[in-house]
Design a protein around this motif. Structure first.
Motif, mmCIF file in Angstrom:
data_model
loop_
_atom_site.group_PDB
_atom_site.id
_atom_site.type_symbol
_atom_site.label_atom_id
_atom_site.label_comp_id
_atom_site.label_asym_id
_atom_site.label_seq_id
_atom_site.Cartn_x
_atom_site.Cartn_y
_atom_site.Cartn_z
ATOM 1 N N TYR A 239 0.840 -1.202 0.000
ATOM 2 C CA TYR A 239 0.000 0.000 0.000
ATOM 3 C C TYR A 239 0.875 1.252 0.000
ATOM 4 C CZ TYR A 239 -4.104 2.880 1.080
ATOM 5 O OH TYR A 239 -5.121 3.796 1.021
ATOM 6 N N ALA A 240 1.925 1.244 0.826
ATOM 7 C CA ALA A 240 2.835 2.392 0.890
ATOM 8 C C ALA A 240 3.492 2.641 -0.459
ATOM 9 C CB ALA A 240 3.903 2.154 1.953
ATOM 10 N N ARG A 241 3.845 1.564 -1.155
ATOM 11 C CA ARG A 241 4.504 1.674 -2.467
ATOM 12 C C ARG A 241 3.580 2.371 -3.468
ATOM 13 N NH1 ARG A 241 5.242 -3.390 -2.981
ATOM 14 N NH2 ARG A 241 7.300 -3.470 -2.020
ATOM 15 N N TYR A 242 2.313 1.945 -3.528
ATOM 16 C CA TYR A 242 1.373 2.538 -4.469
ATOM 17 C C TYR A 242 0.974 3.947 -4.049
ATOM 18 C CZ TYR A 242 0.888 -1.724 -7.154
ATOM 19 O OH TYR A 242 1.148 -2.797 -7.962
ATOM 20 N N LEU A 243 0.869 4.177 -2.752
ATOM 21 C CA LEU A 243 0.554 5.518 -2.273
ATOM 22 C C LEU A 243 1.674 6.492 -2.627
ATOM 23 C CD1 LEU A 243 -1.179 7.479 -0.628
ATOM 24 C CD2 LEU A 243 -0.104 6.576 1.448
ATOM 25 N N ALA A 244 2.922 6.088 -2.387
ATOM 26 C CA ALA A 244 4.071 6.945 -2.713
ATOM 27 C C ALA A 244 4.157 7.195 -4.218
ATOM 28 C CB ALA A 244 5.363 6.313 -2.201
ATOM 29 N N ALA A 245 3.927 6.154 -5.021
ATOM 30 C CA ALA A 245 3.977 6.307 -6.475
ATOM 31 C C ALA A 245 2.897 7.273 -6.957
ATOM 32 C CB ALA A 245 3.809 4.946 -7.150
ATOM 33 N N SER A 246 1.705 7.192 -6.372
ATOM 34 C CA SER A 246 0.615 8.086 -6.758
ATOM 35 C C SER A 246 0.929 9.528 -6.379
ATOM 36 C CB SER A 246 -0.688 7.630 -6.084
ATOM 37 O OG SER A 246 -1.043 6.326 -6.503
ATOM 38 N N LEU A 247 1.502 9.717 -5.204
ATOM 39 C CA LEU A 247 1.890 11.065 -4.774
ATOM 40 C C LEU A 247 2.986 11.628 -5.686
ATOM 41 C CD1 LEU A 247 1.876 10.480 -0.928
ATOM 42 C CD2 LEU A 247 0.446 12.136 -2.136
ATOM 43 N N ALA A 248 3.917 10.753 -6.097
ATOM 44 C CA ALA A 248 4.983 11.194 -6.994
ATOM 45 C C ALA A 248 4.405 11.615 -8.344
ATOM 46 C CB ALA A 248 6.011 10.074 -7.174
ATOM 47 N N TRP A 249 3.471 10.843 -8.865
ATOM 48 C CA TRP A 249 2.834 11.187 -10.146
ATOM 49 C C TRP A 249 2.094 12.513 -10.033
ATOM 50 C CZ3 TRP A 249 2.901 7.952 -14.573
ATOM 51 C CH2 TRP A 249 2.157 8.434 -15.655
ATOM 52 N N LEU A 250 1.372 12.682 -8.925
ATOM 53 C CA LEU A 250 0.621 13.914 -8.703
ATOM 54 C C LEU A 250 1.552 15.116 -8.595
ATOM 55 C CD1 LEU A 250 -2.058 15.336 -8.121
ATOM 56 C CD2 LEU A 250 -1.859 14.588 -5.740
ATOM 57 N N ALA A 251 2.643 14.956 -7.845
ATOM 58 C CA ALA A 251 3.611 16.048 -7.707
ATOM 59 C C ALA A 251 4.236 16.405 -9.053
ATOM 60 C CB ALA A 251 4.695 15.655 -6.707
ATOM 61 N N ASN A 252 4.511 15.391 -9.868
ATOM 62 C CA ASN A 252 5.081 15.631 -11.187
ATOM 63 C C ASN A 252 4.110 16.428 -12.061
ATOM 64 O OD1 ASN A 252 7.166 14.969 -13.332
ATOM 65 N ND2 ASN A 252 5.364 14.023 -14.258
ATOM 66 N N LEU A 253 2.820 16.123 -11.988
ATOM 67 C CA LEU A 253 1.829 16.881 -12.740
ATOM 68 C C LEU A 253 1.799 18.338 -12.299
ATOM 69 C CD1 LEU A 253 -1.254 14.480 -12.954
ATOM 70 C CD2 LEU A 253 0.314 15.099 -14.780
ATOM 71 N N GLN A 254 2.068 18.559 -11.006
ATOM 72 C CA GLN A 254 2.084 19.912 -10.466
ATOM 73 C C GLN A 254 3.329 20.691 -10.866
ATOM 74 O OE1 GLN A 254 -0.860 21.187 -9.245
ATOM 75 N NE2 GLN A 254 -0.032 21.633 -7.238
ATOM 76 N N GLY A 255 4.329 19.982 -11.382
ATOM 77 C CA GLY A 255 5.591 20.640 -11.692
ATOM 78 C C GLY A 255 6.514 20.745 -10.497
ATOM 79 N N ASP A 256 6.266 19.923 -9.466
ATOM 80 C CA ASP A 256 7.094 19.940 -8.264
ATOM 81 C C ASP A 256 8.301 19.018 -8.419
ATOM 82 O OD1 ASP A 256 5.250 21.604 -6.966
ATOM 83 O OD2 ASP A 256 4.089 19.899 -6.246
ATOM 84 N N ALA A 257 9.394 19.369 -7.755
ATOM 85 C CA ALA A 257 10.535 18.463 -7.654
ATOM 86 C C ALA A 257 10.168 17.344 -6.686
ATOM 87 C CB ALA A 257 11.763 19.212 -7.154
ATOM 88 N N ILE A 258 10.675 16.119 -6.941
ATOM 89 C CA ILE A 258 10.293 14.963 -6.132
ATOM 90 C C ILE A 258 11.537 14.228 -5.666
ATOM 91 C CG2 ILE A 258 8.723 12.980 -6.007
ATOM 92 C CD1 ILE A 258 7.833 13.896 -8.914
ATOM 93 N N GLY A 259 11.530 13.819 -4.410
ATOM 94 C CA GLY A 259 12.619 13.014 -3.867
ATOM 95 C C GLY A 259 12.062 11.825 -3.112
ATOM 96 N N LEU A 260 12.872 10.776 -2.967
ATOM 97 C CA LEU A 260 12.453 9.561 -2.268
ATOM 98 C C LEU A 260 13.510 9.164 -1.246
ATOM 99 C CD1 LEU A 260 10.584 7.040 -1.981
ATOM 100 C CD2 LEU A 260 12.003 5.961 -3.763
#
Length: 294
Positions: A104-125
């Motif tokens: 669940y954490a893996r899919y939640l993090a991936a979804s947040l990363a996709w959403l942040a990318n759509l926003q034009g935000d920088a993303i780190g893990l």
């Protein structure tokens, strides 16, 4: 793709990028009926293009997916750094049915990363595991998003949470606004987690805790089992009808204590059940966050 997809169905999608995109597509359809506004993972509503609208606000990514023109209405147009902090210690391997809290954490993090990318935000893990810290510093480009998906797919729960000596790479002197999202079940053996979150909050960045719990943990529903084992320490406890209610009460009291402690430190908190569809959890979380930051 319309409608909310159950967590169980989403877990069956093996391609993490596809699962994240499917989740966020459903999430953004829900935003058409909502009013979530702000910067950094928070969207205002989308509406259909009308003649005379300024074409600069046309969302071409939405058009590419839906073949329809949408205007994105936003109160603020700022990008931030979004850092995903994922607990990958042994306790995240706990299962309720076919999938684990780590899934669940893996899919939640991936979804947040996709959403942040759509926003034009920088993303780190950043992943916490085996007493060490895996760090993929924030960047803003499509290839970096693929690297994050790759690392999330490889992430398997094991060992203890990261020890404080390895925290240094989390603390940066960046002047850019940052949103730190910590995904964890908050289980700790030597008080490793709370001091970390308190320290991160002291840097004046926004810190959000997404607390993952499985239904069988919350309800003490372990039919057919006589003992339970701690996935990090190896310790076991007996399960009986006499201990079930006592354990449920203890878990609820512990959750409330975590929530109060974090809110006192100005850290946002949301309990997420792993049976909960990810897009519903995201919508509820962002609405709550919007109220808290209004």
């Amino acid at each position: 793709m319309s409608g909310i997809i159950s967590a169980a169905v989403m877990m069956a999608i093996k391609d993490l990028a596809l699962a994240a995109r499917t989740t966020i597509d459903g999430f953004m359809q829900g935003l058409n009926k909502s009013n979530i506004k702000g910067a950094g993972l928070e969207f205002s509503q989308y509406r259909s293009y009308q003649p005379g609208d300024d074409l600069r606000w046309l969302d071409w990514k939405m058009y590419a997916r839906s073949d329809r023109y949408y205007i994105r209405e936003s109160e603020t147009e700022t990008s931030i750094s979004v850092r995903l902090l994922v607990d990958a210690s042994g306790s995240m391997g706990h299962k309720d049915g076919a999938f684990s809290k780590m899934d669940y954490a893996r899919y939640l993090a991936a979804s947040l990363a996709w959403l942040a990318n759509l926003q034009g935000d920088a993303i780190g893990l950043y992943a916490f595991q085996h007493g060490e810290l895996f760090a993929l510093p924030s960047r803003k480009d499509p290839q970096h998003l693929n690297r994050i998906f790759y690392q999330l797919e490889r992430l398997q729960p094991a060992g203890h949470f990261t020890t404080p000596v390895a925290y240094n790479s989390i603390f940066t002197n960046s002047r850019q606004r940052e949103l730190l999202i910590f995904i964890s079940d908050l289980y700790q053996t030597h008080n490793e987690i709370m001091p970390l979150l308190e320290s991160l909050s002291a840097y004046r960045h926004e810190v959000v805790v997404l607390h993952l719990m499985a239904d069988n943990e919350l309800n003490m529903d372990f039919a057919g089992y006589t003992t339970l084992q701690d996935l990090e320490t190896g310790e076991t406890m007996a399960v009986s009808s006499n201990t079930t209610q006592e354990h449920k009460d203890t878990v609820q009291a512990w959750i409330e204590a975590q929530r109060k402690y974090l809110l006192e430190k100005n850290i946002s908190y949301r309990l997420m059940r792993t049976s909960e569809p990810v897009e519903k959890a995201l919508t509820d979380f962002l609405r709550q966050r919007n109220k808290n930051t209004a």
